[in-house]
Write a protein that holds these residues in place. Structure first.
Motif, short mmCIF file in Angstrom:
data_model
loop_
_atom_site.label_atom_id
_atom_site.label_comp_id
_atom_site.label_asym_id
_atom_site.label_seq_id
_atom_site.Cartn_x
_atom_site.Cartn_y
_atom_site.Cartn_z
N GLU A 1 39.64 13.50 59.41
CA GLU A 1 39.29 14.51 58.41
C GLU A 1 37.83 14.92 58.59
O GLU A 1 36.93 14.07 58.61
N THR B 1 34.57 15.97 57.21
CA THR B 1 34.01 15.79 55.87
C THR B 1 32.69 16.54 55.66
O THR B 1 32.20 16.57 54.54
N ARG C 1 35.96 11.35 58.98
CA ARG C 1 36.52 10.07 58.54
C ARG C 1 37.84 9.89 59.27
O ARG C 1 38.71 10.75 59.23
N ASP D 1 33.73 6.13 59.43
CA ASP D 1 33.06 7.43 59.32
C ASP D 1 32.22 7.61 60.58
O ASP D 1 31.42 6.74 60.93
#
Length: 121
Positions: A74, A76, A91, A102
Motif C-alpha cells: 500500500e 502510504t 506498507r 514500512d
C-alpha cells in the motif's frame, strides 16, 4: 527517515512521475515485464543490502521478489526531493518474516526512467 535519507516536500501520490507510477502499479500486480520498462538500461536497485546493476540483474530481482513471498503493498505517502528525486512510502503485509514492514522507495530519475531505486526501512 534515517539521517542518510533526503527529505522532500509532501506531494499527492498521483503527482509522482509516470515512470514511478508505472513501476509501482506493475510491482503491485507482480508484472515484471511492465515494471522493467520503467528502468534505464544501466539502472541500479539497492534492496535488502543487495545491489542490482543493469536490466538483466533488475529483472531477476523483480522476478525473485515477486515469487518469494505473498504480500500486499500500500502506497502510504509521497515526497518530491527535487525535480529528479522522489520518495514513495509503502506498507507491505504478507507471509515474510515479521509480516508487516514500512519501506521507503527512494527514486532517482534520468531521461524519464528510473536510474536508481533504493528501498529501505
Amino acid at each position: 527517515m534515517n539521517a542518510n535519507q533526503a527529505q522532500g516536500r509532501p506531494i499527492e501520490p498521483t503527482a509522482l512521475p509516470e515512470a514511478i507510477t508505472r513501476y509501482l502499479k506493475a510491482h503491485r500486480a507482480h508484472d515484471t515485464a511492465t515494471a522493467i520498462t520503467s528502468f534505464a538500461a544501466d539502472a541500479t536497485v539497492i534492496d535488502d543490502g543487495n545491489t542490482y546493476n543493469g536490466s538483466a540483474a533488475i529483472e531477476k530481482w523483480l522476478t525473485r521478489s515477486a515469487g518469494d513471498y505473498t504480500y500486499t503493498i500500500e502506497l502510504t505517502g509521497a515526497q518530491e526531493v527535487d525535480g529528479t528525486r522522489y520518495i514513495a512510502a509503502h506498507r507491505l503485509e504478507g507471509n515474510f518474516p515479521g509480516g508487516v514492514v514500512d519501506l521507503l522507495y527512494q527514486f532517482t530519475l534520468c531521461g524519464g526512467h528510473i536510474e536508481l531505486l533504493v528501498i529501505e526501512p
